[in-house]
Structures are given as structure tokens and as C-alpha cells.
Motif scaffolding. Sequence first.
Motif, PDB file in Angstrom:
ATOM      1  N   ASP A 139       0.867  -1.178   0.000  1.00 14.87           N
ATOM      2  CA  ASP A 139       0.000   0.000   0.000  1.00 14.87           C
ATOM      3  C   ASP A 139       0.904   1.228   0.000  1.00 14.87           C
ATOM      4  N   ARG A 140       1.327   1.632  -1.189  1.00 10.17           N
ATOM      5  CA  ARG A 140       2.276   2.744  -1.307  1.00 10.17           C
ATOM      6  C   ARG A 140       1.689   4.034  -0.744  1.00 10.17           C
ATOM      7  N   GLU A 141       0.406   4.244  -0.961  1.00 12.27           N
ATOM      8  CA  GLU A 141      -0.227   5.469  -0.462  1.00 12.27           C
ATOM      9  C   GLU A 141      -0.110   5.570   1.056  1.00 12.27           C
ATOM     10  N   ALA A 142      -0.259   4.438   1.748  1.00 18.73           N
ATOM     11  CA  ALA A 142      -0.135   4.443   3.209  1.00 18.73           C
ATOM     12  C   ALA A 142       1.291   4.799   3.630  1.00 18.73           C
ATOM     13  N   VAL A 143       2.283   4.312   2.873  1.00 20.32           N
ATOM     14  CA  VAL A 143       3.680   4.611   3.193  1.00 20.32           C
ATOM     15  C   VAL A 143       3.963   6.103   3.002  1.00 20.32           C
ATOM     16  N   VAL A 144       3.497   6.670   1.889  1.00 13.33           N
ATOM     17  CA  VAL A 144       3.743   8.087   1.608  1.00 13.33           C
ATOM     18  C   VAL A 144       2.994   8.965   2.604  1.00 13.33           C
ATOM     19  N   THR A 145       1.773   8.581   2.962  1.00 17.05           N
ATOM     20  CA  THR A 145       1.012   9.336   3.965  1.00 17.05           C
ATOM     21  C   THR A 145       1.741   9.322   5.302  1.00 17.05           C
ATOM     22  N   MET A 146       2.260   8.165   5.678  1.00 14.32           N
ATOM     23  CA  MET A 146       3.049   8.061   6.914  1.00 14.32           C
ATOM     24  C   MET A 146       4.251   8.984   6.855  1.00 14.32           C
ATOM     25  N   LEU A 147       4.956   8.991   5.710  1.00 15.59           N
ATOM     26  CA  LEU A 147       6.148   9.823   5.574  1.00 15.59           C
ATOM     27  C   LEU A 147       5.795  11.301   5.671  1.00 15.59           C
ATOM     28  N   ARG A 148       4.677  11.693   5.068  1.00 16.69           N
ATOM     29  CA  ARG A 148       4.249  13.101   5.159  1.00 16.69           C
ATOM     30  C   ARG A 148       3.958  13.483   6.610  1.00 16.69           C
ATOM     31  N   SER A 149       3.287  12.610   7.318  1.00 14.60           N
ATOM     32  CA  SER A 149       2.970  12.885   8.727  1.00 14.60           C
ATOM     33  C   SER A 149       4.247  12.993   9.551  1.00 14.60           C
ATOM     34  N   PHE A 150       5.179  12.069   9.311  1.00 12.77           N
ATOM     35  CA  PHE A 150       6.428  12.078  10.066  1.00 12.77           C
ATOM     36  C   PHE A 150       7.256  13.315   9.745  1.00 12.77           C
ATOM     37  N   ALA A 151       7.268  13.708   8.466  1.00 13.71           N
ATOM     38  CA  ALA A 151       8.035  14.893   8.058  1.00 13.71           C
ATOM     39  C   ALA A 151       7.469  16.150   8.705  1.00 13.71           C
ATOM     40  N   GLU A 152       6.138  16.262   8.727  1.00 19.65           N
ATOM     41  CA  GLU A 152       5.508  17.423   9.360  1.00 19.65           C
ATOM     42  C   GLU A 152       5.762  17.417  10.863  1.00 19.65           C
ATOM     43  N   TYR A 153       5.642  16.261  11.465  1.00 21.71           N
ATOM     44  CA  TYR A 153       5.832  16.127  12.917  1.00 21.71           C
ATOM     45  C   TYR A 153       7.260  16.475  13.317  1.00 21.71           C
ATOM     46  N   SER A 154       8.222  16.007  12.513  1.00 16.35           N
ATOM     47  CA  SER A 154       9.637  16.191  12.842  1.00 16.35           C
ATOM     48  C   SER A 154      10.247  17.424  12.178  1.00 16.35           C
ATOM     49  N   LYS A 155       9.419  18.170  11.422  1.00 16.63           N
ATOM     50  CA  LYS A 155       9.880  19.379  10.723  1.00 16.63           C
ATOM     51  C   LYS A 155      11.047  19.062   9.786  1.00 16.63           C
ATOM     52  N   LEU A 156      10.865  18.018   8.986  1.00 18.27           N
ATOM     53  CA  LEU A 156      11.870  17.605   8.017  1.00 18.27           C
ATOM     54  C   LEU A 156      11.500  18.126   6.632  1.00 18.27           C
ATOM     55  N   GLU A 157      12.523  18.501   5.869  1.00 22.05           N
ATOM     56  CA  GLU A 157      12.296  18.871   4.479  1.00 22.05           C
ATOM     57  C   GLU A 157      12.555  17.645   3.612  1.00 22.05           C
ATOM     58  N   ILE A 158      11.575  17.312   2.796  1.00 24.59           N
ATOM     59  CA  ILE A 158      11.646  16.109   1.972  1.00 24.59           C
ATOM     60  C   ILE A 158      11.595  16.500   0.495  1.00 24.59           C
ATOM     61  N   ASP A 159      12.406  15.845  -0.319  1.00 25.32           N
ATOM     62  CA  ASP A 159      12.347  16.028  -1.767  1.00 25.32           C
ATOM     63  C   ASP A 159      11.237  15.129  -2.308  1.00 25.32           C
ATOM     64  N   TRP A 160      10.041  15.685  -2.374  1.00 26.28           N
ATOM     65  CA  TRP A 160       8.881  14.863  -2.721  1.00 26.28           C
ATOM     66  C   TRP A 160       8.919  14.388  -4.166  1.00 26.28           C
ATOM     67  N   ALA A 161       9.583  15.130  -5.035  1.00 25.53           N
ATOM     68  CA  ALA A 161       9.697  14.684  -6.428  1.00 25.53           C
ATOM     69  C   ALA A 161      10.498  13.378  -6.486  1.00 25.53           C
ATOM     70  N   SER A 162      11.550  13.287  -5.680  1.00 24.89           N
ATOM     71  CA  SER A 162      12.345  12.052  -5.647  1.00 24.89           C
ATOM     72  C   SER A 162      11.546  10.909  -5.031  1.00 24.89           C
ATOM     73  N   ILE A 163      10.746  11.224  -4.019  1.00 28.97           N
ATOM     74  CA  ILE A 163       9.898  10.196  -3.395  1.00 28.97           C
ATOM     75  C   ILE A 163       8.911   9.649  -4.418  1.00 28.97           C
ATOM     76  N   ASP A 164       8.275  10.544  -5.168  1.00 27.71           N
ATOM     77  CA  ASP A 164       7.284  10.112  -6.164  1.00 27.71           C
ATOM     78  C   ASP A 164       7.922   9.284  -7.268  1.00 27.71           C
ATOM     79  N   ALA A 165       9.178   9.597  -7.594  1.00 31.03           N
ATOM     80  CA  ALA A 165       9.850   8.899  -8.700  1.00 31.03           C
ATOM     81  C   ALA A 165      10.452   7.570  -8.276  1.00 31.03           C
TER      82      ALA A 165
END
Length: 221
Positions: A139-165
Motif C-alpha cells: 500500500d504505497r499510499e499508506a507509506v507516503v502518507t506516513m512519511l508526510r505525517s512524520f516529516a511534518e511532525y519532525s519538521k523535516l524537508e523532503i524532496d517529494w519529487a524524488s519520493i514520487d519517482a
Amino acid sequence: MSLNSCYADIHALPEAIPLFPLTGAVLLPRGELPLNIFEPRYVAMVDDAIKGARLIGMIQPLPNGDGAAAPPLFQIGCAGRLTRFSETGDGRYLITLTGVARFRTVEELDAGTPYRQFRVSYDGFQADLLPGAGENAVDREAVVTMLRSFAEYSKLEIDWASIDAAPTETLVNALAMMSPFGANEKQALVEAVDLKTRAETLVALTKLDMAQRDGDRQQWH
């Protein structure tokens, strides 16, 4: 030569390999693990690996065992091929291991080397040699949703284009390797029976980690 062409069959992997025990550092198939090698015994291990099969097994010591001369180890680790290395001016190696396949330790060998060597078995891990095995079940959507929540919680900057690719296997295994969990939790990710289980375990552990940190914060307010 690619990793896949080197090891198309699990039985082509050597049964005796050097092990590098390191708490918190886990390797998964096709994941890349950079390491700074400075202890003399592990510099010798890299020297020998370069001259030999170029395989090193990453494995974690059991909790509270790290620091002993020969700590007891978890039973399952992952063999990595030495794919990049450079020497520094002060006698260190900067290397990258690329994960090939997981193994189960069978017995420690009396090899006479300063580093530890084990006879290992790859039985049950044949699918590790197949790129993308099990991706469709994740369930890739669940993994990406988890990562978004963790990034917001931990104030991390994520390269979302690389994640999507990123292919799903690459995404799940890279997140599992980089996860900030303890030894037992990271070992659960290594030992997950398939990619779907690893992804589900990663999501569950991340949610638990954020909930625990929320509880700790409330205690201090």
C-alpha cells in the motif's frame, strides 16, 4: 557487472562471509549503506573483501551486547557487495555496500582474522535477488502518507519529487534503513517476510513512535 548478473541464483552466494556487527545500521536488498571504516580490524576486513568476493555481511549485535569483543548477534542480517570505496589520508575507508540478499547465521568460523567470519545460509531469501518483488502488494499510499505525517511532525524537508519517482521497493527499503528506531524495531524491518510486511511494519512503528513522543511531550507540560 550488475548485482543481478553476479548473483542470479541464491546458491551462487558464498557460504562463508565476514560480518560487520553495528547497532542501528541495517542493510536491505538493493539498498545502499555508506560506512566510515576506521577500526584496524574492519580496515583489514575491507582490504580482504576487495581482494575476494567483495561481500560483507551487515548484522546487528543483540541489545546490550554491542561493545563486547565478540558480542552475541541477531540471527538474520544482509550481505552487501562493496560497490564504492575510497581511501582517506588518515587510514580510513569510505565505502558503500549495496544489499544483495539476507542470510541467517549458521556458525562462527575460526578463521584467524581480526574480524569475525560466519558460515551463513540464504535459504528462504531467494526473492531478495528479484528487483521489485512484492511491490504490487504494498500500500504505497499508506507509506507516503506516513512519511508526510512524520516529516511534518519532525519538521523535516523532503524532496517529494524524488519520493514520487522512486520505485516502491526502493522507497520502502530506504525508509526502513534510515528509520530512527531502536535495534529491535530495525531488526523487525530486516526480518519482515516480504516487502508488504516490511511496509506495514514501518508504518505501524512510525505511528507508535510519534504517539510515544506525543505522550512524552505532554508529560513535560
